[in-house]
Structures are given as structure tokens and as C-alpha cells.
Design an enzyme around this catalytic site. Structure first.
Site, mmCIF file in Angstrom:
data_model
loop_
_atom_site.group_PDB
_atom_site.id
_atom_site.type_symbol
_atom_site.label_atom_id
_atom_site.label_comp_id
_atom_site.label_asym_id
_atom_site.label_seq_id
_atom_site.Cartn_x
_atom_site.Cartn_y
_atom_site.Cartn_z
ATOM 1 N N ASN A 253 0.919 -1.050 0.002
ATOM 2 C CA ASN A 253 0.040 0.044 0.116
ATOM 3 C C ASN A 253 0.825 1.315 -0.038
ATOM 4 O O ASN A 253 1.022 1.927 0.912
ATOM 5 C CB ASN A 253 -0.777 0.070 1.263
ATOM 6 C CG ASN A 253 -2.092 0.784 1.257
ATOM 7 O OD1 ASN A 253 -2.411 1.511 0.109
ATOM 8 N ND2 ASN A 253 -3.014 0.686 2.072
ATOM 9 N N ASP B 151 0.839 3.867 -2.065
ATOM 10 C CA ASP B 151 0.403 5.279 -2.712
ATOM 11 C C ASP B 151 -0.149 6.221 -1.491
ATOM 12 O O ASP B 151 0.179 5.671 -0.331
ATOM 13 C CB ASP B 151 -0.925 5.010 -3.621
ATOM 14 C CG ASP B 151 -2.083 4.329 -3.004
ATOM 15 O OD1 ASP B 151 -2.071 3.846 -1.936
ATOM 16 O OD2 ASP B 151 -3.503 4.673 -3.472
ATOM 17 N N ASP C 195 -3.495 8.231 -0.386
ATOM 18 C CA ASP C 195 -4.759 8.470 -1.028
ATOM 19 C C ASP C 195 -5.297 9.820 -0.325
ATOM 20 O O ASP C 195 -5.892 10.444 -0.890
ATOM 21 C CB ASP C 195 -5.724 7.479 -0.650
ATOM 22 C CG ASP C 195 -5.464 6.180 -1.486
ATOM 23 O OD1 ASP C 195 -5.472 6.378 -2.739
ATOM 24 O OD2 ASP C 195 -5.059 5.207 -0.924
ATOM 25 N N GLN D 137 14.603 9.966 -16.924
ATOM 26 C CA GLN D 137 14.537 8.560 -17.251
ATOM 27 C C GLN D 137 15.297 7.979 -16.022
ATOM 28 O O GLN D 137 15.103 6.836 -15.653
ATOM 29 C CB GLN D 137 15.346 8.219 -18.746
ATOM 30 C CG GLN D 137 15.374 6.772 -19.086
ATOM 31 C CD GLN D 137 14.154 6.334 -19.152
ATOM 32 O OE1 GLN D 137 13.856 5.118 -18.853
ATOM 33 N NE2 GLN D 137 12.914 6.875 -19.976
ATOM 34 N N ASP D 138 16.503 8.803 -15.792
ATOM 35 C CA ASP D 138 17.507 8.124 -14.863
ATOM 36 C C ASP D 138 16.927 8.101 -13.476
ATOM 37 O O ASP D 138 17.242 7.497 -12.460
ATOM 38 C CB ASP D 138 18.783 8.892 -15.005
ATOM 39 C CG ASP D 138 19.830 8.568 -16.116
ATOM 40 O OD1 ASP D 138 19.157 7.471 -17.000
ATOM 41 O OD2 ASP D 138 20.634 9.393 -16.473
ATOM 42 N N GLU D 139 16.063 9.291 -13.179
ATOM 43 C CA GLU D 139 15.604 9.496 -11.624
ATOM 44 C C GLU D 139 14.724 8.535 -11.382
ATOM 45 O O GLU D 139 14.541 8.288 -10.139
ATOM 46 C CB GLU D 139 15.103 10.815 -11.767
ATOM 47 C CG GLU D 139 14.566 11.294 -10.425
ATOM 48 C CD GLU D 139 15.801 10.922 -9.082
ATOM 49 O OE1 GLU D 139 16.640 11.509 -9.743
ATOM 50 O OE2 GLU D 139 15.345 10.546 -8.185
ATOM 51 N N SER E 193 14.918 6.057 -8.099
ATOM 52 C CA SER E 193 16.325 5.429 -8.021
ATOM 53 C C SER E 193 17.097 5.810 -7.188
ATOM 54 O O SER E 193 16.865 6.878 -6.347
ATOM 55 C CB SER E 193 16.769 5.844 -9.592
ATOM 56 O OG SER E 193 17.513 7.042 -9.503
ATOM 57 N N ASN F 221 19.464 10.203 -7.200
ATOM 58 C CA ASN F 221 19.321 11.410 -6.348
ATOM 59 C C ASN F 221 20.023 12.337 -6.743
ATOM 60 O O ASN F 221 20.906 13.044 -6.138
ATOM 61 C CB ASN F 221 19.895 10.901 -4.814
ATOM 62 C CG ASN F 221 18.664 9.961 -4.015
ATOM 63 O OD1 ASN F 221 17.451 9.915 -4.787
ATOM 64 N ND2 ASN F 221 19.133 9.499 -2.969
ATOM 65 N N LEU G 45 17.811 0.834 -16.676
ATOM 66 C CA LEU G 45 17.267 -0.335 -16.177
ATOM 67 C C LEU G 45 16.027 -0.409 -17.121
ATOM 68 O O LEU G 45 15.267 0.628 -17.190
ATOM 69 C CB LEU G 45 16.621 0.088 -14.725
ATOM 70 C CG LEU G 45 15.637 -0.834 -14.072
ATOM 71 C CD1 LEU G 45 16.321 -2.436 -13.818
ATOM 72 C CD2 LEU G 45 15.153 -0.460 -12.798
ATOM 73 N N HIS H 132 24.863 3.319 -20.080
ATOM 74 C CA HIS H 132 23.578 2.879 -19.791
ATOM 75 C C HIS H 132 23.226 2.060 -20.941
ATOM 76 O O HIS H 132 23.580 2.339 -22.290
ATOM 77 C CB HIS H 132 22.537 4.206 -19.772
ATOM 78 C CG HIS H 132 22.674 4.932 -18.582
ATOM 79 N ND1 HIS H 132 22.378 6.012 -18.277
ATOM 80 C CD2 HIS H 132 23.762 4.477 -17.297
ATOM 81 C CE1 HIS H 132 22.467 6.466 -16.909
ATOM 82 N NE2 HIS H 132 23.526 5.779 -16.432
ATOM 83 N N ASP I 91 20.485 1.828 -22.617
ATOM 84 C CA ASP I 91 19.493 2.837 -23.527
ATOM 85 C C ASP I 91 20.127 3.473 -24.678
ATOM 86 O O ASP I 91 19.828 4.129 -25.644
ATOM 87 C CB ASP I 91 18.486 3.584 -23.109
ATOM 88 C CG ASP I 91 18.819 4.806 -21.970
ATOM 89 O OD1 ASP I 91 20.388 4.777 -21.918
ATOM 90 O OD2 ASP I 91 18.515 5.541 -21.650
ATOM 91 N N CYS J 192 16.610 9.332 -22.670
ATOM 92 C CA CYS J 192 17.174 9.775 -21.254
ATOM 93 C C CYS J 192 16.233 10.927 -20.797
ATOM 94 O O CYS J 192 16.083 11.231 -19.367
ATOM 95 C CB CYS J 192 18.526 10.278 -21.525
ATOM 96 S SG CYS J 192 19.351 9.012 -22.280
#
Lengths: 633, 633
Positions: free
Chosen positions: A149, A151, A153, A336-338, A357, A360, A397, A439, A441, A615
């Protein structure tokens, strides 16, 4: 139910026992058979089924009214199937005889009280249930799934929430005479190990009141006496606390035990235990071949035209666009990296979950502050060993489309690629040390296709690029220039096809790059079960920076895949007959697959900083159409 | 070996490649075929095997001297099987033809250097090896096993040691021209995850020198460049650091990779990787049915006669006796609770390992200070959640003899019983809350037997005791007294059979105890696949102390099992015809199994303190005769 109890009866006074509906009770008479007994008869009141079984073998017979030879091998088995109305309202009588004499030597009485106790999983929506949850089984009939759980709400609440709709329902049903529960207790319990991974709330107050849901099991709470307050059915709400990973299989068991507390001189003793096993739903990555729902991009100092192009592509693809404003990204554009966007799914609910990720950078607060919300979950992992490297960025990833490889179906994405900090789907390790950024990608992407395995794997290919340029030179276009149309950038000089093809350093470096991509090509073919037909070679050159590779022109495979709409870095290749020959080549490779290529100028704000369209964007996608629990891993 | 590399050749200049003996190299000619080519021929120098394969299908043919139609589907596969003497001393030549014309249009040359590289496991003793260690496979041919090097071979050293004989040997063999390694490197590496569980030492100095063994892989060391110093064979010594448990599967992989570092403008690129997968040997508990080697007992203030009796029994059983002196135990006599003795085993070595319990009483230093030593390992676990309870004492950690239950063979001990802090063999959870102390050894033990499953399970049985006493009363011995012969203890009063049989509280409490033992009896039958024939009911009564059970007379099942010699708590039962009727009954049950019963007076120093012979002793036993790695779990 394989649980069976023994009850020993005695000649001296009647015995009482509680039995659970459907559960066999073995009645042991051999501790007190009167002297001279040769035969016995067994009689039960209506509702009590009695069987006689030679203990070592399988066969058993209804006891009926026969006389049985009294030998220690014979077992008397009693079963009741409906709960009693009153305590001790049924009984079994055993009469002992000397041979065939009509009058018994003695008899014993066993009073029985039957209760029905089941601990079940249940669905919020239609109350459908499956009967047995004592083991976790993969397949279409499984409902015993917990969501983490994660999220939020209640948007005004800083903490994560415990919104009931995200939770799974567990129901304890008890039927039997109320008086029985004066001296019998029902205890819900789990192990201290399992209690780390899930929490249970008891719906024990008036509905809709804030105190209606009491936290009864979880860390430091391993058992809970269920009060007998309102009727035969107690509802519990269960949530996962952690995603399955190396240290946690995902399975969590809860038990209910009926305890006999009828004698104040003895400690309690268990009569019956029922068990429910839940599996915590894994976090599932979505490959780029799944339909897009929402595109994320950062608005930074110098990328207005880029953001406009992405917005237009998102509109074409029919998906939402979310722009992270400059105030929140402080010019960190590598969204994309974060983070990586995935989802969790249970029969009662599916919601997206952002995996923040360990990278940071300046974007670090965005996933938690802006994406986490109602029905949008959040998870992160702190870096292992307190060191973060480029490999922990999520450009590294990625997940392949569903494949069947090595005789094993890995249907919800096959493999995360690279060496991610955290692994959900089985990983394939690729070789990325040759890349300056490093990476996956940078040389690899997946696009949907109408045939074959339903996708193509695109690989960056220096070899294909040289072949293309050699053909163009042969046709007299050796003087066509790369980088001619780059707007507003003085740092880059044009270079002709002839110059490229006579630059021995560039050629030998790209042979090296090709050998690195080829190494990964063979690994991917082997691990994902791909053949050459599943692979498209996209022309691409790299150059060396401190012995490592960076894209020589905008990296074509580093694209944004929105269904059939591809947002591809504009390569600024040699213009031949008014058209970029690289764009033309890419179109000729991808348009036959029904894909639409849009070339987006990312030169100054992304390419010059060693990243490209992929990216600089991120996509939330539709979950897979099949359910993860249908597949045996 | 499924690894395959691609090498792309070019028309313009010869190409060089390194190939590994036995590993296929795919030669890609399609990047530079001269115009007009319709056919090609392939020729290789001796030692180079060349195959032509239609890429999509399985079949392949020797290239021989045929001419092949040039179409992109055909693959050229090159294999060498012996290492080269010099760099580039072999080659492949591909000639391109227009149709069947005799002279080629052009040709390309691929120079080859073959090296042989294998990373293997090896045995110290006879150097036998098994070929492939790339996956871990259960079975008799497996040698890739690591021991946790938890003994202390240097008694003067406070730290654990890294004695080479306890380690497993890993050998890197390389054959090929020495000049190749001027610009190619061999790197031994592992993942940061695996590096937590094992350490690798490299034998890189002159033997027997202290600096001969360099620590090269382990925590914070994930890669090591192997120096090319002395010859073709590098020896590594590997030790485990942790036993397999919930967070660690036991598998650890090491890889060697050959890296091409020949061009100073490019980063290195991998040519070949070989892998060895080790499994760390588990800690294995020994059930009481295994032959004894050494008995441990504490000498405390008031147990001289007890220690003498244990010493005599150990002598009869032909095993060593170790007495923990009072200065070290400070009157803590519960040596069963402080530790459990087991062993670890690998093909090259087997040694006992003491598992120090989280209990930490006055005996807490004994396992580490006195038992840990050369070839005697030590392991401990700190309590979870910093709370220790009685269940963490190892009187509550027992293991059954090998059984086949639930269709699954659990041959090295089946199941640890109780709720131990740490689980190696699959556990069976038993119900012990009804006991004041709460250890499984209060109602359960296993003895060897010549028939059936090779053992009997003994269960404490109030029911059997009442039956025995009723018989004795019937034969006129109702006034026979329990506790008559207890020496030097005024706290206990005698009680007659008649008094016992008319004590309604004692009778009803023991019925309760019987129901608790019966619950466990059914669990054990189900989980271990036992039948009534495998169980012996040992007469025993319990009494209530604060609603929980303690033994009413010395607890007969809490015995010391030394092969056929049993050290049983002397029950001080009713003397009938000059013999204790409880001892007589136990003898009549166990002597037919070939067992010798010695009743040891433990009344004052143990029984009065709620423990018995088993609680006050511990035994190191012979390992199982079969190897754990022969069995698929």
C-alpha cells in the site's frame, strides 16, 4: 483438510469434545476398555458420521449398527458437517460386549459440539472465493494477493496511507453455539518473520468511523484475540509492507486457531488451526512496447522546442503529458534516470508505482512530491554500500517485451537489462563498460511490431552506418555533410561522408564499438531466445572520449516509444537529394513495421550533454493484459 | 560452452582475432563483400575447423573446399581446439568469386590466435575435476562446495583463521602465446552481492611464506587482475563467510574474463568469460540416532554422582567425555540449551561446528572459548529483535532421523522441531505453550531401532502411565510408593499409586497434557510420514505449575541417547517386587529394540530444577554416511 485430532474416552465419566465441521476426530477407546470386552458397537446422534478404519490401511467403512471385534488396530473416526445449535447437543456412544451377548458390559459417551471455522480471502467486489488458501498456488483462480500500500490516498497526509480499498480482505467465519465461546478463544496469529512484511486491520467498530479499523497484526504484533462481538463473520483488511526481493519471497501466512480455555487449572490448548497464505504482488516494469498512458518531460533552461515536440508526439499518441517545471528540476533533465514507472496488480486493484532510483540528483524530490498520490504508489531503495554509480541510474534499467527463452516463459517483461540496484524481473547482465555514460539505452531499444514475436530489438550499429555511408559515397555523395542543419550551436563543425570514411581513428574505434555491441547481441539472443530476424541494426557511429564511447551524432536508438509513434533523436546526417540519409534509412527499416518516425531535435539540450530523447523522457504505460499470477515463474 | 563471438572481417586490411579453445567464433563477411560476388570459398590453416551453417536452422557442414553461394543467411563458424604457439599463427582466408570463374574477385584474411582458458574447481587431494562448473548441480559428481571457515586452526590467534586446508581450490588454467598477454588482461571478478558471502585468496608468492596468499576477492573487492607471473596455472583458495539461510541461497559465482586491451584509444573489451559456481555447505544437525563421538556435561555444585554416571555411560558407548568445569559454567548446567553440535562437509574436508544459541546464560562463553579450535567450527546468531525467550534455547531445537515424508526425501535429518531461532533443515512447528519450560525434548525423543524406519519416536504418555498404574492397582499394588528412594532430598514426599489414581486434579490435568501431546503426535505423523508403528508411548505424568506442565516424576523421554546405550532419568516410580514398575515398563518397551537402559539419578540437581538428563548433556555425533550434495532438496 488433513488436520485430525485424537479424543480419548473413558469409562468412568462422559467426555466432551469440540469438533470442527468437516474435520475428522479419531476416538481412542483403547485406554479404557472394560475387562472381558471382545466386541463393540458405536452409535451416533443424527449429523454425526462414524467410520471404522483398520488404522494401517486405507479402507474404511461406515460404522452403522454392526458389532466390531475389539482390537487395537481398529480406529473410530467421527466427522460432523454442520455446526451445533447448542453445546454438547450431539453425542457418540460406544458399547462394549463380551462376545455376542446381547447386553453390554459397559458403555462410554462422547458429547460433541461442532463449530464451523474458516479463514478465507475475499474480494471486495463480488465476494467470490476459492475455498482453500492454505497453500499459495499460481494460476487463474488465485485471489490471495496483497498490494504494497505505497500510494497516498489522502493528499493532505504526509505519511503513507492505509486506505481500505487498496487492501485485501480476509474473512473469518465462525458458526456454532455462542456459549462455546465463553470458554474457547479464537486467536489470529502469524510468525514474527511474516509480521515484518504485512499488516492486518480488523473492522471492529461502526463502519465509517475513524476508530472502525484497529491495527491488529504487524511488526511487534504477532497475535490477536478476535472478540466475539458482532455475528459470525469478522472482516480483516490486509496490506503488504515490502515488495518481494532477494530477502523476501513474497509469501505471508496468517492463521486462526481455536483454543480451549475451559479449565482454569490448565493452560489453553489448540483444537483447530486454519491458514491463509497471501503473496505480495511484485512491482512490475513495463517494456516500451506497451501502450503509453502518460509522458513525463522536464522543462529546463534551453529545451522549449524539445518540450513542444514531445508534447506534439504525446498528443499524436493520445497520451497525457506531464511537464516537470524548472523550479522543481533545477535544470536536471534526466527524468529517465531518476525513476522507473511500473505497476502493482491484484484482483481487486491495479495502480501505477514509481520506483525512485538511488541516483538522487536535482530531480530527486520529484517522484515523491509530485508523482506519489492517490492510487499512484512510490517505492525506493537506498544505494547498497552507500555508493551510487552511474549504473544505478535507471537509464540503465530497462525491460524487454515478453519472451519465451531457455524453455522458460518470462511473460511480463522478460528481463531487466543492465545491472540495476534492485531486481524484480529476472535480469540479464549486459556489458556497458565501453560506454562513457554506461547505460543500456545508449545501444538498445525495443519497438512494437505486427509480426514475429510482436516486437523488434533495435541495436546501434556502426557497421550498418559505414555500409550506408560507403553506398552513398559510391553513388557520388561523398561530400554530403553531417551536422549541417544544427541550429544555434557553434560548438559543432560539419564533416563529410568522405571525411568520415577516411578517418582511420573513427573507423577503428567504431569497429571496437561494434565488437562491444556484438558481445551484447549474442548475450541477448541467448538469454531472450531471439534470432537475427528479431533484430534491426540501426546505423550509428560513436566517438571516443577518454577511451570510452559517446554517440558521434544523436543516438538514434535512444528513442521515445509511444505505441506506433516514435520520437527519435534527429541525427543531422548527410543531406542527399534534400533528405537526411540517416533519417531515410531509419524510416525504411521501421515504417514497414507500421511505425511512424518523428525526428526530434535534441542536439543542444540533450545530445551535447551525452543524453538523448529517451534519457530526457519517461512514460507511464498500460499494464500487461495478462495477470502476473496466471503464470508459474 | 554456449558463448559465441562475432568477428567482422573487411576487404581493406586483414583482421586479427583471439579465440578461446573450443568456443565458436562467427565470422561475419556480409559487411564487406566485393561487388559482383556470387560465391565464396573458405580456407583455414591446420587446426582451424570451419563450418558453414544456414543461420536459422540447426544443420551445419564442414566448409571443406567447396564453393558456397553468397547469401546473408549462411554463417561461417570457426573453432580452434588447441592453443596457438605464437600470436596470429593461424588464419582463415575467404575468397569471393563471381559465379564459377576460377579467379577470385578479392579475398579477406582473418588471423587467429587461440588461447585455452578455464576456471575450474579442484580437490586438494587428488586433483580430480568435473569439467563444468558453470551451473551448480546436485548429485554425486559435485565438487564445487565451499566451507564456512569457522574453525580456529591457530589456537594462539584470537581471530578466525584462513587455514588453507579448510578452503576449496579454484584453478585458472591459461595456455597460449605469452606475447598475447602483453595487451590482454585476465580479470577474476564477482558481483558485490556474492562478494559478501565468500573470500578468495591467490597463491601468488613462494609457498610456505606468510605473504604467499593474497586476499583478492571479498567484501569491497569485486575484481582482481590476475598477474601473469608463474606459468599456466594460477591457484586460488576460496572460503565461505556465511551459512546459507533465509537471506542467502548458498550459491556464489566467480568469473574470469579475458579482456582485450590492445588499443590504447579504446577501453577494454571482453573476449571470453568462464564461470565457477560454488555452493556453501550448510550447517547440518545430527539426530540422536547417529553414533555418538563425544559427550559434554557440566560439573556443578551438586552433581558429582550424575557426572560419574554420565562418564560411565559414555565409556560403555565408547565415546569421549568432556566435562565443563564449574569455574567455566558458574553452575549453569543446561549445556543442551547453550549449544547444538552439528557439522559441515565438503569433498575435501568435514569438521564439526558448534552452533551457539542466542540464550547466553552463564555458559555463554563455553562454546567459543572451549569448543572452537582446530577443525572445530563455531557459529552463532544474535537474537532477532533483541529479545531472547525460552524458545531460543536449544533444548527446543532437535532434529528427527532421516525420513521420507510428503513425497519429499529429507534425508539428513528431516526437520528441526520447535521454533528455533535459525533454521537449516526444514522445520516442523510443534505446540509447546502448554509446557512451563516449553522445549520439545520434554515430551519427545528419537532412539535407533533395528527395523522399521531405523528409529522409534518416543512420546511422553500420561495415558500409558495411568493404564500401567491401574493394572498395578488391580494386581494389589495400590499402596506402592513413588519417590521412595530419592536420596538426600526432603522437599519431595512419597505418594502411592492409589493416591495418584484418586487425585482428580492430577488426572484431569494429565488428560489435558495427553491432548497436547496428541496434537503434536498428529502433526509429527503428518509432517514426518510416521505411523503408529514408529511411535512408542513412554509412561509419564505431568503436574501443573501456574497452569503449565512440568514433569511429575523424572521425565523419561528426556534421555541421553548414545547409540544403543540410553541414559534415562531415574523415575523413582513405585517399587513392586523389588523393581521400579516404571523402569520395568520402559525396559520392556525399549530392550526388544536392542537398546540398553541405564537409569541415572538426576532428581536433585536436574529434575527439581525442571530439567533432566538430556537438558544437562550434549553430544557430538558422527556425520551422516551419505553426503548432503547427493540429494536434491
Amino acid at each position: 483438510m488433513s488436520q485430525q485430532r485424537i479424543v480419548r474416552v473413558s469409562l468412568e465419566h462422559p467426555t466432551s469434545a469440540v469438533c470442527v465441521a468437516g474435520v475428522e476426530t479419531l476416538v481412542d477407546i483403547y485406554g479404557s476398555v472394560p475387562e472381558g470386552t471382545e466386541m463393540f458397537e458405536v452409535y451416533g446422534t443424527p449429523g454425526v458420521d462414524i467410520y471404522i478404519s483398520p488404522s494401517m490401511e486405507r479402507g474404511r467403512e461406515r460404522a452403522d449398527t454392526r458389532r466390531w471385534r475389539c482390537n487395537a488396530g481398529l480406529e473410530i473416526i467421527v466427522v460432523m458437517n454442520s455446526p451445533s445449535n447448542d453445546v454438547n447437543d450431539s453425542h457418540v456412544q460406544i458399547s462394549y460386549y463380551s462376545g455376542h451377548k446381547p447386553l453390554p458390559l459397559a458403555y462410554t459417551v462422547l458429547y460433541l459440539t461442532c463449530v464451523d471455522i474458516t479463514l478465507d480471502c475475499d474480494l471486495n467486489c463480488d465476494g467470490r472465493q476459492n475455498g482453500s488458501f492454505r497453500q499459495w498456488v499460481w494460476g487463474p483462480m488465485v485471489w490471495a494477493i496483497l498490494l504494497v500500500n505505497c500510494d497516498r490516498d489522502d493528499v493532505n497526509c504526509d505519511d503513507r496511507d492505509n486506505y481500505l480499498e487498496d487492501m485485501s480482505v480476509m474473512v473469518l467465519r465462525t458458526q456454532g453455539p455462542a456459549a462455546l465461546f465463553d470458554d474457547h478463544r479464537l486467536v489470529l496469529h502469524t510468525s514474527s518473520y511474516d509480521a515484518k512484511w504485512a499488516r492486518v486491520f480488523h473492522a471492529c467498530g461502526p463502519e465509517d468511523s475513524c476508530e472502525a479499523y484497529r491495527h491488529v497484526l504487524g511488526r511487534d504484533k504477532v497475535s490477536y484475540e478476535v472478540p466475539r462481538s458482532h455475528g459470525d463473520e469478522e472482516r480483516f483488511f490486509v496490506e503488504g509492507l515490502s515488495f518481494p526481493d532477494a530477502g523476501f519471497s513474497g509469501l505471508v501466512s496468517f492463521h486462526v486457531t481455536l483454543l480451549d480455555d475451559s479449565n482454569e487449572d490448565f493452560s489453553e490448548s489448540p483444537i483447530f488451526t486454519d491458514t491463509v497464505v497471501f503473496r505480495v504482488a511484485p512491482w512490475i516494469m513495463t517494456p516500451s512496447t506497451l501502450p503509453p498512458l502518460e509522458v513525463y518531460v522536464c522543462q529546463v533552461r534551453n529545451n522549449t522546442r524539445f518540450v513542444d515536440a514531445v508534447a506534439e508526439l504525446a498528443m499524436k499518441a493520445g497520451c497525457k503529458l506531464t511537464i516537470c517545471p524548472q523550479a522543481e528540476n533545477r535544470n536536471d533533465r534526466w527524468i529517465q534516470d531518476e525513476m522507473e514507472l511500473g505497476y502493482v496488480q491484484a484482483p481487486h486493484k491495479t495502480f501505477p508505482v514509481v520506483f525512485d532510483s538511488p541516483r538522487n540528483g536535482e530531480l530527486q524530490d520529484f517522484p515523491y512530491k509530485r508523482i506519489l498520490g492517490p492510487d499512484f504508489g512510490y517505492v525506493t531503495r537506498e544505494p547498497q554500500d552507500s555508493s551510487v554509480c552511474g549504473l544505478d541510474s535507471f537509464g540503465n534499467l530497462e525491460v524487454s517485451p515478453p519472451v519465451v527463452a531457455n524453455g522458460k516463459s518470462t511473460p511480463w517483461g522478460g528481463s531487466s537489462l543492465g545491472q540495476p540496484a534492485w531486481r524484480v524481473q529476472p535480469p540479464v547482465e549486459l556489458f556497458v563498460d565501453w560506454l562513457a555514460v554506461g547505460h543500456v539505452d545508449e545501444f538498445l531499444s525495443f519497438v512494437p511490431a505486427p509480426d514475429g514475436k510482436g516486437f523488434r530489438m533495435l541495436l546501434a550499429s556502426p557497421s550498418a552506418c559505414f555500409k550506408l555511408f560507403q553506398e552513398k559515397r559510391k553513388w557520388g555523395h561523398g561530400r554530403a555533410l553531417l551536422f549541417e542543419g544544427v541550429v544555434g550551436n557553434n560548438q559543432v563543425s560539419t564533416i563529410s561522408i568522405n571525411q568520415v570514411l577516411s578517418n582511420e581513428n573513427l573507423i577503428s574505434f567504431n569497429k571496437f564499438v561494434q565488437s562491444c555491441v556484438d558481445w551484447n547481441r549474442e548475450v541477448l539472443k541467448r538469454e531472450l531466445g531471439l534470432t537475427e530476424r528479431d533484430i534491426v541494426d540501426i546505423p550509428q557511429l560513436f566517438k571516443s572520449e577518454r577511451r570510452k564511447a559517446v554517440a558521434f551524432f544523436p543516438d538514434l536508438v535512444n528513442m521515445l516509444v509511444l505505441g506506433k509513434h516514435l520520437g527519435i533523436p534527429k541525427p543531422f546526417g548527410p543531406i542527399i537529394n534534400g533528405r537526411c540519409c540517416l533519417e531515410e534509412k531509419v524510416r525504411s527499416l521501421l515504417e514497414p513495421l507500421g511505425l511512424h518516425c518523428t525526428f526530434i531535435d535534441d542536439f543542444t539540450p540533450y545530445h551535447m550533454l551525452h543524453g538523448e530523447v529517451h534519457c530526457g523522457t519517461n512514460v507511464r504505460r498500460q499494464p500487461f493484459s495478462f495477470k502476473w499470477w496466471h503464470m508459474v515463474p
